[in-house]
Design a protein around this motif. Structure first.
Motif, PDB file in Angstrom:
ATOM      1  N   PHE A 123       5.947   5.724  -2.167  1.00 64.88           N
ATOM      2  CA  PHE A 123       5.786   5.923  -3.609  1.00 64.88           C
ATOM      3  C   PHE A 123       5.748   4.542  -4.251  1.00 64.88           C
ATOM      4  O   PHE A 123       6.093   3.526  -3.625  1.00 64.88           O
ATOM      5  CB  PHE A 123       6.916   6.778  -4.196  1.00 64.88           C
ATOM      6  N   ASP A 124       5.325   4.490  -5.499  1.00 66.13           N
ATOM      7  CA  ASP A 124       5.245   3.211  -6.199  1.00 66.13           C
ATOM      8  C   ASP A 124       6.635   2.650  -6.463  1.00 66.13           C
ATOM      9  O   ASP A 124       7.575   3.397  -6.759  1.00 66.13           O
ATOM     10  CB  ASP A 124       4.505   3.384  -7.531  1.00 66.13           C
ATOM     11  N   PRO A 125       6.797   1.342  -6.353  1.00 62.02           N
ATOM     12  CA  PRO A 125       8.111   0.727  -6.592  1.00 62.02           C
ATOM     13  C   PRO A 125       8.691   1.123  -7.950  1.00 62.02           C
ATOM     14  O   PRO A 125       7.998   1.129  -8.968  1.00 62.02           O
ATOM     15  CB  PRO A 125       7.791  -0.775  -6.549  1.00 62.02           C
ATOM     16  N   GLY A 126       9.965   1.490  -7.931  1.00 64.20           N
ATOM     17  CA  GLY A 126      10.661   1.877  -9.150  1.00 64.20           C
ATOM     18  C   GLY A 126      10.499   3.319  -9.552  1.00 64.20           C
ATOM     19  O   GLY A 126      11.138   3.769 -10.507  1.00 64.20           O
ATOM     20  N   GLU A 127       9.692   4.080  -8.811  1.00 68.31           N
ATOM     21  CA  GLU A 127       9.406   5.464  -9.195  1.00 68.31           C
ATOM     22  C   GLU A 127      10.565   6.393  -8.900  1.00 68.31           C
ATOM     23  O   GLU A 127      10.865   7.311  -9.656  1.00 68.31           O
ATOM     24  CB  GLU A 127       8.151   5.936  -8.466  1.00 68.31           C
ATOM     25  N   ARG A 128      11.239   6.181  -7.761  1.00 67.28           N
ATOM     26  CA  ARG A 128      12.383   7.008  -7.404  1.00 67.28           C
ATOM     27  C   ARG A 128      13.231   6.302  -6.364  1.00 67.28           C
ATOM     28  O   ARG A 128      12.906   5.192  -5.947  1.00 67.28           O
ATOM     29  CB  ARG A 128      11.934   8.387  -6.881  1.00 67.28           C
ATOM     30  N   TRP A 129      14.315   6.936  -5.978  1.00 61.47           N
ATOM     31  CA  TRP A 129      15.198   6.407  -4.940  1.00 61.47           C
ATOM     32  C   TRP A 129      14.895   7.125  -3.628  1.00 61.47           C
ATOM     33  O   TRP A 129      14.724   8.341  -3.607  1.00 61.47           O
ATOM     34  CB  TRP A 129      16.662   6.653  -5.322  1.00 61.47           C
ATOM     35  N   HIS A 130      14.813   6.373  -2.552  1.00 60.58           N
ATOM     36  CA  HIS A 130      14.703   6.966  -1.218  1.00 60.58           C
ATOM     37  C   HIS A 130      15.189   5.926  -0.212  1.00 60.58           C
ATOM     38  O   HIS A 130      14.720   4.791  -0.202  1.00 60.58           O
ATOM     39  CB  HIS A 130      13.272   7.383  -0.902  1.00 60.58           C
ATOM     40  N   TYR A 131      16.102   6.350   0.622  1.00 60.98           N
ATOM     41  CA  TYR A 131      16.719   5.446   1.595  1.00 60.98           C
ATOM     42  C   TYR A 131      15.688   4.915   2.574  1.00 60.98           C
ATOM     43  O   TYR A 131      14.827   5.668   3.044  1.00 60.98           O
ATOM     44  CB  TYR A 131      17.815   6.215   2.329  1.00 60.98           C
ATOM     45  N   GLY A 132      15.763   3.610   2.900  1.00 65.44           N
ATOM     46  CA  GLY A 132      14.767   3.051   3.796  1.00 65.44           C
ATOM     47  C   GLY A 132      15.076   1.645   4.261  1.00 65.44           C
ATOM     48  O   GLY A 132      16.220   1.187   4.239  1.00 65.44           O
ATOM     49  N   GLN A 166       0.840  -1.186   0.000  1.00 66.56           N
ATOM     50  CA  GLN A 166       0.000   0.000   0.000  1.00 66.56           C
ATOM     51  C   GLN A 166       0.882   1.246   0.000  1.00 66.56           C
ATOM     52  O   GLN A 166       1.947   1.265   0.626  1.00 66.56           O
ATOM     53  CB  GLN A 166      -0.913   0.020   1.234  1.00 66.56           C
ATOM     54  N   VAL A 167       0.435   2.276  -0.675  1.00 73.08           N
ATOM     55  CA  VAL A 167       1.182   3.531  -0.755  1.00 73.08           C
ATOM     56  C   VAL A 167       0.491   4.587   0.100  1.00 73.08           C
ATOM     57  O   VAL A 167      -0.727   4.770   0.013  1.00 73.08           O
ATOM     58  CB  VAL A 167       1.292   4.024  -2.218  1.00 73.08           C
ATOM     59  N   LEU A 168       1.242   5.276   0.931  1.00 71.80           N
ATOM     60  CA  LEU A 168       0.726   6.352   1.779  1.00 71.80           C
ATOM     61  C   LEU A 168       0.599   7.622   0.945  1.00 71.80           C
ATOM     62  O   LEU A 168       1.590   8.135   0.423  1.00 71.80           O
ATOM     63  CB  LEU A 168       1.669   6.585   2.953  1.00 71.80           C
ATOM     64  N   GLU A 169      -0.627   8.129   0.827  1.00 75.05           N
ATOM     65  CA  GLU A 169      -0.865   9.332   0.030  1.00 75.05           C
ATOM     66  C   GLU A 169      -1.054  10.583   0.879  1.00 75.05           C
ATOM     67  O   GLU A 169      -1.083  11.689   0.347  1.00 75.05           O
ATOM     68  CB  GLU A 169      -2.090   9.132  -0.865  1.00 75.05           C
ATOM     69  N   GLY A 170      -1.191  10.421   2.177  1.00 72.11           N
ATOM     70  CA  GLY A 170      -1.399  11.565   3.062  1.00 72.11           C
ATOM     71  C   GLY A 170      -2.213  11.151   4.271  1.00 72.11           C
ATOM     72  O   GLY A 170      -2.310   9.957   4.603  1.00 72.11           O
ATOM     73  N   PHE A 171      -2.816  12.144   4.920  1.00 73.80           N
ATOM     74  CA  PHE A 171      -3.587  11.900   6.132  1.00 73.80           C
ATOM     75  C   PHE A 171      -4.899  12.685   6.071  1.00 73.80           C
ATOM     76  O   PHE A 171      -4.919  13.825   5.583  1.00 73.80           O
ATOM     77  CB  PHE A 171      -2.796  12.317   7.373  1.00 73.80           C
ATOM     78  N   ALA A 172      -5.972  12.068   6.561  1.00 73.93           N
ATOM     79  CA  ALA A 172      -7.253  12.753   6.662  1.00 73.93           C
ATOM     80  C   ALA A 172      -7.187  13.779   7.787  1.00 73.93           C
ATOM     81  O   ALA A 172      -6.217  13.836   8.555  1.00 73.93           O
ATOM     82  CB  ALA A 172      -8.369  11.748   6.898  1.00 73.93           C
ATOM     83  N   SER A 173      -8.230  14.589   7.902  1.00 80.50           N
ATOM     84  CA  SER A 173      -8.250  15.644   8.925  1.00 80.50           C
ATOM     85  C   SER A 173      -8.165  15.080  10.337  1.00 80.50           C
ATOM     86  O   SER A 173      -7.708  15.771  11.258  1.00 80.50           O
ATOM     87  CB  SER A 173      -9.519  16.489   8.778  1.00 80.50           C
ATOM     88  N   ASP A 174      -8.602  13.828  10.513  1.00 85.29           N
ATOM     89  CA  ASP A 174      -8.514  13.207  11.841  1.00 85.29           C
ATOM     90  C   ASP A 174      -7.240  12.388  12.017  1.00 85.29           C
ATOM     91  O   ASP A 174      -7.119  11.596  12.938  1.00 85.29           O
ATOM     92  CB  ASP A 174      -9.738  12.320  12.084  1.00 85.29           C
ATOM     93  N   ASN A 175      -6.269  12.583  11.105  1.00 84.33           N
ATOM     94  CA  ASN A 175      -4.960  11.911  11.141  1.00 84.33           C
ATOM     95  C   ASN A 175      -5.003  10.469  10.652  1.00 84.33           C
ATOM     96  O   ASN A 175      -4.003   9.749  10.760  1.00 84.33           O
ATOM     97  CB  ASN A 175      -4.330  11.956  12.542  1.00 84.33           C
ATOM     98  N   THR A 176      -6.127  10.027  10.118  1.00 84.41           N
ATOM     99  CA  THR A 176      -6.186   8.679   9.561  1.00 84.41           C
ATOM    100  C   THR A 176      -5.330   8.617   8.296  1.00 84.41           C
ATOM    101  O   THR A 176      -5.485   9.450   7.395  1.00 84.41           O
ATOM    102  CB  THR A 176      -7.631   8.301   9.198  1.00 84.41           C
ATOM    103  N   PRO A 177      -4.411   7.641   8.207  1.00 81.90           N
ATOM    104  CA  PRO A 177      -3.584   7.536   6.998  1.00 81.90           C
ATOM    105  C   PRO A 177      -4.437   7.210   5.768  1.00 81.90           C
ATOM    106  O   PRO A 177      -5.368   6.398   5.835  1.00 81.90           O
ATOM    107  CB  PRO A 177      -2.632   6.384   7.324  1.00 81.90           C
ATOM    108  N   LEU A 178      -4.121   7.843   4.657  1.00 81.98           N
ATOM    109  CA  LEU A 178      -4.806   7.596   3.394  1.00 81.98           C
ATOM    110  C   LEU A 178      -3.921   6.712   2.531  1.00 81.98           C
ATOM    111  O   LEU A 178      -2.812   7.110   2.144  1.00 81.98           O
ATOM    112  CB  LEU A 178      -5.094   8.922   2.683  1.00 81.98           C
ATOM    113  N   LEU A 179      -4.392   5.507   2.227  1.00 75.67           N
ATOM    114  CA  LEU A 179      -3.598   4.508   1.520  1.00 75.67           C
ATOM    115  C   LEU A 179      -4.267   4.095   0.216  1.00 75.67           C
ATOM    116  O   LEU A 179      -5.487   4.148   0.088  1.00 75.67           O
ATOM    117  CB  LEU A 179      -3.408   3.262   2.402  1.00 75.67           C
TER     118      LEU A 179
END
Length: 400
Positions: free
Chosen positions: A172-181, A105-118
């Motif tokens: 982010f979607d796999p292969g889209e960019r580099w980010h250490y993790g 699942q990809v994290l797209e942000g958070f709702a107003s109540d802090n619920t993660p948007l996936l």
């Protein structure tokens, strides 16, 4: 300082000794070990200061350090062994080996109540994505979004050694960019699944014992603990405060991204093996073409990005080569142009979060590493010392 080879005795390392000694006297770290080698053997060992602020024991090349993300290169080497054997394919979906990765699942942000948007990821995670930090998995230490996700969901950080730390979304979607993790922690689980062994046992039987790395592992014994360096925290005024810290010694999983302890002499054996195309002392760990692939661009047109930290006590923002495009291999940062302090274009490098740093230069045939135990990562004073070490080492070699 101890230099055992005749080539070392012909080189003038006195200026380097003075720089390291002065750095400790000026509070850069409680102690520092610097070490380097060519294919002829160890050419430099320098150890100055103590194992900790509250420890009178002199630091040495046999001091035990928590090497954190220097673990990743070992985990990658283990995976590459399995790839050589045909038991793993670089571009196969990782979920074929690790079902937990089947529906990322990809994290797209958070709702107003802090619920993660996936949302579901648009493509599967491959082994290559995991080896190159292009999977979408990040670290909360360098991701404000993931730090927020862990906080609102109560998910433990990966350094806790708890399996629940893997229950995080991609950024982010796999292969889209580099980010250490945390991708190499997943690779550690992959090695265990394919080999049928714990990562601790696999490393010991297939890498550490063959290379004579007797002081390297995830768990430390009482004798090693007596040689353990103690961490220190840089304060706002530049001073240091003793802050002992170590990973859990009864973890739920062995952290393929950050879990190893080692000594400068032990880890240099691993670096020398890579420098020499996969073998050391007549023992072959990897094929030459495998090592060449590990130290080659494996992310195509993508570039390594500057990491920005929301937790400055643990890490500064960092970029190994500011203003220069650099790439990622399996699993190293690779400078596409000559470095500013001596290393050649195409060198491989990385570090551990307590400011242990290394590089491998396959062109000039030299590898070097510098060890401290200082928070935060990429501390300006330690990085400056590492740069001076690199520069002075190359100058001594060129003059010699």
């Amino acid at each position: 300082m101890a230099n055992d080879l005749s080539i070392a005795r012909r080189l003038d390392f006195e200026p380097l000794d003075d720089q390291l000694d002065d750095a400790i006297r000026n509070g850069v770290a409680p102690g520092v070990v610097a070490i380097a080698a060519t294919p002829d053997g160890i050419i430099y060992e320098g150890a100055f200061g103590n194992a900790g602020l509250d420890d009178d024991a002199p630091i040495s090349p046999d001091t035990v350090f928590w090497i954190l993300s220097m673990t990743k290169a070992v985990t990658a080497a283990a995976c590459m062994q399995l790839i050589e054997q045909g038991r793993v394919q670089v571009d196969q979906p990782a979920a074929e080996i690790l079902p937990a990765l089947a529906s990322p699942q990809v994290l797209e942000g958070f709702a107003s109540d802090n619920t993660p948007l996936l949302r579901p990821a648009t493509r599967p995670i491959t082994v290559r994505h995991l080896l190159t930090h292009t999977s979408g998995h990040t670290y909360s230490l360098w991701s404000e979004a993931l730090a927020r996700y862990e906080e609102v969901t109560g998910t433990p950080v990966i350094f806790s050694g708890k399996n629940a730390a893997f229950d995080i979304p991609l950024e982010f979607d796999p292969g889209e960019r580099w980010h250490y993790g945390i991708s190499l922690d997943w690779v550690g689980k992959l090695v265990e699944a394919v080999s049928g062994q714990s990562l601790d046992v696999y490393f010991r039987e297939n890498i550490f014992s063959p290379l004579g790395m007797k002081d390297t592992g995830f768990l430390i014994g009482s004798e090693q603990r007596r040689r353990l360096a103690t961490a220190a925290q840089r304060q706002p005024d530049g001073s240091l405060l003793s802050q002992p810290y170590e990973p859990p010694q009864r973890p739920e999983f062995f952290m393929g991204g950050t879990g190893l302890f080692s000594t400068p002499r032990d880890y240099l054996a691993f670096l020398r093996m890579l420098l020499q195309g996969g073998s050391l002392g007549g023992v072959r760990i990897l094929k030459p073409q495998t090592v060449a692939a590990m130290m080659s661009n494996q992310i195509g047109d993508l570039n390594v990005e500057k990491m920005v930290s929301p937790r400055p006590a643990r890490s500064n923002d960092f970029d190994l080569f500011p203003g220069m495009k650099h790439k990622w291999g399996f699993s190293f940062d690779i400078n596409a142009q000559p470095g500013p302090f001596g290393r050649s274009a195409g060198s491989a490098a990385w570090a551990g979060a307590l400011n242990t740093h290394y590089w491998i230069d396959p062109v000039k045939q030299v590898t070097g590493a510098l060890y401290t135990q200082v928070w935060p990562f990429y501390d300006d004073q330690v990085v400056g010392l590492f740069n001076r070490f690199e520069k002075s080492l190359y100058q001594a070699i060129e003059k010699g």
